[in-house]
Design a protein around this motif. Structure first.
Motif, mmCIF file in Angstrom:
data_model
loop_
_atom_site.group_PDB
_atom_site.id
_atom_site.type_symbol
_atom_site.label_atom_id
_atom_site.label_comp_id
_atom_site.label_asym_id
_atom_site.label_seq_id
_atom_site.Cartn_x
_atom_site.Cartn_y
_atom_site.Cartn_z
ATOM 1 N N ALA A 83 6.129 15.853 55.111
ATOM 2 C CA ALA A 83 7.183 15.598 54.121
ATOM 3 C C ALA A 83 8.588 15.676 54.700
ATOM 4 O O ALA A 83 9.552 15.307 54.035
ATOM 5 C CB ALA A 83 7.050 16.576 52.961
ATOM 6 N N ARG A 111 14.863 16.726 53.173
ATOM 7 C CA ARG A 111 13.429 16.442 53.280
ATOM 8 C C ARG A 111 13.180 15.090 52.620
ATOM 9 O O ARG A 111 14.093 14.485 52.067
ATOM 10 C CB ARG A 111 12.599 17.550 52.625
ATOM 11 C CG ARG A 111 12.878 17.723 51.139
ATOM 12 C CD ARG A 111 11.916 18.714 50.506
ATOM 13 N NE ARG A 111 12.112 18.770 49.064
ATOM 14 C CZ ARG A 111 11.209 19.248 48.213
ATOM 15 N NH1 ARG A 111 10.054 19.688 48.669
ATOM 16 N NH2 ARG A 111 11.442 19.280 46.920
ATOM 17 N N HIS A 112 11.954 14.605 52.664
ATOM 18 C CA HIS A 112 11.658 13.242 52.189
ATOM 19 C C HIS A 112 12.660 12.273 52.825
ATOM 20 O O HIS A 112 13.126 11.329 52.185
ATOM 21 C CB HIS A 112 11.750 13.136 50.661
ATOM 22 C CG HIS A 112 10.932 14.129 49.932
ATOM 23 N ND1 HIS A 112 9.561 14.195 50.016
ATOM 24 C CD2 HIS A 112 11.287 15.144 49.107
ATOM 25 C CE1 HIS A 112 9.113 15.179 49.274
ATOM 26 N NE2 HIS A 112 10.131 15.778 48.717
ATOM 27 N N ASN A 148 1.319 15.050 52.561
ATOM 28 C CA ASN A 148 2.762 15.001 52.367
ATOM 29 C C ASN A 148 3.179 15.977 51.264
ATOM 30 O O ASN A 148 2.576 17.038 51.105
ATOM 31 C CB ASN A 148 3.202 13.554 52.086
ATOM 32 C CG ASN A 148 4.657 13.275 52.399
ATOM 33 O OD1 ASN A 148 5.542 13.635 51.633
ATOM 34 N ND2 ASN A 148 4.911 12.628 53.523
ATOM 35 N N TYR A 151 6.033 12.775 47.073
ATOM 36 C CA TYR A 151 6.507 11.478 47.562
ATOM 37 C C TYR A 151 7.601 10.915 46.648
ATOM 38 O O TYR A 151 7.524 11.016 45.434
ATOM 39 C CB TYR A 151 5.355 10.479 47.582
ATOM 40 C CG TYR A 151 4.505 10.493 48.835
ATOM 41 C CD1 TYR A 151 4.929 9.867 49.997
ATOM 42 C CD2 TYR A 151 3.264 11.110 48.838
ATOM 43 C CE1 TYR A 151 4.136 9.848 51.136
ATOM 44 C CE2 TYR A 151 2.456 11.105 49.973
ATOM 45 C CZ TYR A 151 2.899 10.470 51.121
ATOM 46 O OH TYR A 151 2.119 10.462 52.255
#
Length: 685
Positions: A83, A111-112, A148, A151
């Motif tokens: 992630a 993040r992401h 992950n 999302y």
């Protein structure tokens, strides 16, 4: 079954031992045992620790923790750690970095933060997943994979890789430029495309801009709608790459990724087809309506036709990222946990098990607070719930939630409604859906929230609020359902466009016109300060003569439909506001405006009674929620008191044994304590 290797409601949550010195680990596990925790989610953000550079992989810390947890009888939900990509990757391969709405490339951070169409990301993320699967495929602690994390939780990407991939996606969807130009109506403003390379992403430097209410506005709804589909599909492809890498080595271990309820960016109905077990993160605020949270549970359960789900994250008490991060009052965490279980969850998991000491989540609640011991209110409540779930054992595992009412929810319709260039900025799709759900929730009537692809014959009543987009085959499906004896409700601003956001000519509501027996010629948008009235021409004796309505008012004509209410004001006074059309053996209703809550409660109560859909209890006091789960020959009635004060509940004929206390409940009027719950076991008649 989610829980085949640990046959009970899993209890635990996210644990980040990589953020702590090893001397803390054993103390944490001691407290996990005290709290009844039997599942820990590991390695959600461990990529940079697991892979300090391109050539090196180091899983020593994870080996040790997997072994420690297993030795204490605690299972593992194992994250693939993808992630957030490592800093070295951003420096060495900048294609992994996203480009924002205004064409600016990000630097490493947050993040992401990975481009879903980056060749680097698509190489190294599944490689990390495969390394983990190879290593832990036979580890006895491994119960489920967690791909992950959340999302789509960052901004969309507008880089050159995404633009090139978008063109490929469009070629697969449309085949030819002629079909694309038709779907997008590119004759408008001279936008006809003669070469695929001329197509650019819709963004803040092309077709879109940031509008009111935080919404994206666009010159071309068709282009923007397809970009949203493409972006959801791009992230889904990333998930599928990791899924395949893990599945190759662990064919019998279930795989999930955590969703986020009515999260707008991803078409969860499409994603659900590729996920073994639906899991999701539930973070209501202190003032979120209880019915809204219930609707989110039902929406997630409906993604895979009612199969049990995982509550992957909730907070034991405080959150850190909302404007006002209130504590969960005593009893609320337990109550909301049982609300999840009642509505189909076979796990109760938290973010997080131990509070972080720094960065942006250090004030996000945890089972183990900063004080570091078990003598806290939150820990004591967590331990109480853990003991209760242990006592329940496998009683509720795989139980289903029966419902005779379905509400249709569609992500692409949501996108299209709120990309629309009119008629009002105040129209919010999820809010309109919730109004109908809330009216049924208050009466104790069970609802499934499902997609337009769902088989409808099992439902007595189907409701499709604001069905603006009618996809191919859906109108025919609804006609067949109603003709066979079903009952269908839809509303204003329905049947307007096809799947490309092109208006269906011939009068609204387009393909639904024959089913509904009406046509609409205009749509009036009311200011927030304005209302109209619905004057009832057919009503129950307990109803009001008139109800307020607003937001939008369709000006409709009957083509055979009965008129049940008319507008009370303005130049369309006396025009139909609510109609009923007999179609085959069933009935279809059209509500041409957005009414006050009291009308929906009165109307749906009467309508359900006429159809034969009964509430779960004779009457529901305010703040009382009821749900049934069924398994084998038993029903389990959950009665939940969201009030701080005690409430007397009329159980009617639903007597039985309460599973938590082993107390027999057999009176018509029983007192349920504030923020308490009953789980009443009954034999199915």
């Amino acid at each position: 079954m989610i829980n085949s290797k640990l046959p009970k409601i899993w209890y635990g949550g996210d644990y980040n031992p990589d953020q702590w010195e090893k001397h803390v680990w054993d103390e944490d596990i001691r407290m996990f045992k005290l709290a009844g925790i039997d599942l820990a989610t590991l390695n959600v953000f461990g990529w940079s620790k697991n892979q300090p550079n391109e050539e090196t992989y180091d899983f020593g810390w994870l080996d040790e923790m997997m072994d420690k947890l297993h030795a204490e009888g605690i299972g593992v939900c194992l994250g693939t750690s993808t992630a957030a990509h490592p800093a070295w990757m951003a420096r060495k391969y900048p294609d992994v970095l996203q480009v924002d709405f205004y064409g600016r490339q990000r630097k490493f951070g947050g993040r992401h933060n990975s481009c879903p169409n980056s060749p680097t990301y698509r190489k190294y993320a599944p490689l990390m997943a495969e390394k983990l699967a190879e290593r832990y495929k036979d580890h006895p602690a491994l119960l489920i994979w967690h791909i992950n994390n959340e999302y789509g939780g960052a901004g969309n990407c507008y880089c050159d890789h995404c633009e090139a991939a978008f063109r490929v996606w469009l070629q697969k969807r449309y085949g030819t430029l002629a079909e694309l130009n038709k779907a997008w109506n590119t004759g408008f403003w001279g936008h006809v495309f003669h070469d695929w390379e001329d197509i650019v992403l819709p963004s803040g430097i092309s077709e879109e801009w940031e509008g009111e209410n935080g919404r994206t506005r666009t010159n071309y709804q068709g282009i923007s709608l397809d970009y949203l589909r493409f972006h959801s599909d791009s992230l889904l492809e990333c998930y599928q790459l990791e899924y395949a890498a893990v599945r190759k080595h662990t064919p019998d271990i279930p795989i999930t990724t955590n969703m986020m309820g009515a999260f707008k960016k991803l078409d969860y109905h499409k994603w659900a087809k590729h996920i073994d077990v639906i899991s999701w993160d539930n973070y209501p605020t202190i003032d979120t309506p209880y019915s809204y949270t219930a609707m989110m549970h039902d929406l997630m359960r409906g993604l895979k036709d009612g199969q049990p789900v995982m509550l992957m994250e909730q907070t034991p008490s405080q959150q850190n990222w909302q404007p006002y991060n209130s504590l969960k009052r005593p009893g609320v965490m337990r109550l909301w946990s049982y609300q999840a279980v009642a509505r189909g969850a076979d796990t109760v998991l938290f973010f997080q098990l131990r509070r972080s000491v720094g960065a942006c989540e250090k004030y996000h609640g945890a089972v183990i607070e900063h004080v570091g011991h078990e003598h806290t209110r939150v820990f004591e409540e967590s331990a109480q719930l853990g003991a209760e779930l242990q006592k329940l054992g496998d009683t509720l595992i795989d139980a289903t939630v029966p419902a005779k009412v379905a509400i249709l929810f569609d992500w692409e319709n949501w996108w299209a409604v709120e990309l629309s260039s009119g008629p009002t900025i105040a129209l919010e799709y999820v809010n309109e859906v919730h109004k109908y759900y809330d009216a049924l929730y208050r009466q104790g009537i069970a609802v499934d929230v499902v997609s337009v692809e769902t088989e409808l014959s099992n439902y007595d009543l189907v409701i499709a609020p604001v069905m603006y987009m009618v996809k191919p085959g859906v109108a025919q499906k609804l006609e067949q359902y109603v003709a066979a004896g079903g009952h269908f409700i839809t509303t204003f601003f329905s049947g307007i466009v096809n799947e490309s956001d092109i208006v269906q000519l011939g009068g609204y509501p387009g393909e639904l016109r024959n089913l509904l027996g009406i046509w609409a010629e205009e749509i009036d948008a009311l200011l927030p300060s304005q209302t109209n009235r619905m004057i009832m021409t057919e009503r129950d004796e307990n109803w009001k003569e008139a109800y307020e309505c607003g937001l939008l008012c369709d000006l409709i004509h009957s083509e055979g439909a009965e008129i049940l209410a008319v507008y009370g004001d303005d130049f369309y006074e006396g025009r139909p506001a609510l109609t009923r059309n007999k179609f085959g053996s069933g009935t279809a209703w059209y509500l041409a405006t957005s009414p006050e809550a009291a009308f929906l409660e009165d109307w749906l109560q009467q309508l359900c009674a006429q159809i034969g859909i009964e509430p779960l209890l004779p009457s529901l006091p305010t703040g009382i929620e009821v749900v049934i789960r069924e398994k084998d020959s038993n029903q389990y009635l959950f009665v939940m008191n969201h009030n701080a004060a005690d409430v007397t509940v009329d159980l009617g004929k639903r007597s039985g044994v309460e599973l938590i206390t082993n107390r027999s409940l057999n009176k018509e009027n029983e007192v349920l304590a504030g923020r308490d719950v009953w789980i009443i076991k009954q034999a199915v008649k």
